[in-house]
Design a protein around this motif. Sequence first.
Motif, PDB file in Angstrom:
ATOM      1  N   ASP A 264       0.852  -1.186   0.000  1.00 30.70           N
ATOM      2  CA  ASP A 264       0.000   0.000   0.000  1.00 30.70           C
ATOM      3  C   ASP A 264       0.892   1.243   0.000  1.00 30.70           C
ATOM      4  N   SER A 265       0.281   2.410  -0.045  1.00 31.67           N
ATOM      5  CA  SER A 265       1.055   3.646  -0.192  1.00 31.67           C
ATOM      6  C   SER A 265       1.980   3.897   0.990  1.00 31.67           C
ATOM      7  N   ASP A 266       1.533   3.550   2.204  1.00 28.99           N
ATOM      8  CA  ASP A 266       2.377   3.768   3.383  1.00 28.99           C
ATOM      9  C   ASP A 266       3.600   2.848   3.359  1.00 28.99           C
ATOM     10  N   GLN A 267       3.388   1.597   2.981  1.00 26.93           N
ATOM     11  CA  GLN A 267       4.516   0.659   2.928  1.00 26.93           C
ATOM     12  C   GLN A 267       5.486   1.047   1.825  1.00 26.93           C
ATOM     13  N   LEU A 268       4.945   1.502   0.706  1.00 28.45           N
ATOM     14  CA  LEU A 268       5.811   1.932  -0.391  1.00 28.45           C
ATOM     15  C   LEU A 268       6.676   3.116   0.044  1.00 28.45           C
ATOM     16  N   LEU A 269       6.086   4.077   0.726  1.00 24.58           N
ATOM     17  CA  LEU A 269       6.851   5.217   1.238  1.00 24.58           C
ATOM     18  C   LEU A 269       7.923   4.753   2.209  1.00 24.58           C
ATOM     19  N   ALA A 270       7.592   3.771   3.059  1.00 24.17           N
ATOM     20  CA  ALA A 270       8.551   3.257   4.042  1.00 24.17           C
ATOM     21  C   ALA A 270       9.724   2.555   3.364  1.00 24.17           C
ATOM     22  N   GLU A 271       9.477   1.935   2.222  1.00 27.78           N
ATOM     23  CA  GLU A 271      10.547   1.246   1.493  1.00 27.78           C
ATOM     24  C   GLU A 271      11.410   2.226   0.700  1.00 27.78           C
ATOM     25  N   VAL A 272      10.773   3.201   0.091  1.00 26.37           N
ATOM     26  CA  VAL A 272      11.475   4.096  -0.827  1.00 26.37           C
ATOM     27  C   VAL A 272      12.284   5.159  -0.099  1.00 26.37           C
TER      28      VAL A 272
END
Length: 244
Positions: A217-225
Amino acid sequence: MHSFQQQQLAFINRIKDPSAPLPAGMRPERMAVYEELFFNNVQNFVSSAFPVLLSIVSAAHWQALCRQFFREQRLHSPYFLHISQAFLHWLPQVEEQLPLFALELAEYEWLELALATDIAMAASGWQFSPNSALALSPLARLCCYQYPVQQISVQFQPTAPAAQPVFLLLYRDHADQVRFLELNAWSAALLQLMLAEPGQQISTYLEWLQPYVPQWDSDQLLAEVTPLLTDFALRGIVTAAAEN
């Protein structure tokens, strides 16, 4: 054609091909000095640009390739980087004489040389933030290969393509050393988006990247990037986009 021009053309033809007729009035032993000097200079430039490829090709075969290149290719610049680039562009003509991975390896080696000699200066002292407008450094190159070219050596020569595409990022660090990072598919996609559309904020890149990683999801993607881009910023790979 004037006799001087004819003599000059005959001289050039003989320099490129020792089997060509000797220019009128030129002694063979004197001509041999010029032939050896010009060819050795070109061969040395090519050999220094592709040390790994040189190491896995027999000396006789390498010299024959350089001789064929020198004979067939019209060189327009004496600059060593341009000569090695011309060799890189010529190599597909003799692809069948080389290992399957040779063309990719040659491109990888030439990119290392190009980055090492690039006069562009990477931004220094810049710190990444989520609201920054981002761009890829001019001293970074994103590559995709079938073979793990970064591992090829005399001891390791792959006989088949890798199971997955090999994504590599070559860059020049703050100490002017050329380095590489192996990327996964989504981090390579992120940098490709930055190459295609520089100057966007991270939120825009995340929106474009989302289809590549539908499991996040968008939060996990932000956390990875975010930590990845922070690391890239510290390395000088990602920089602040130039203002218009």
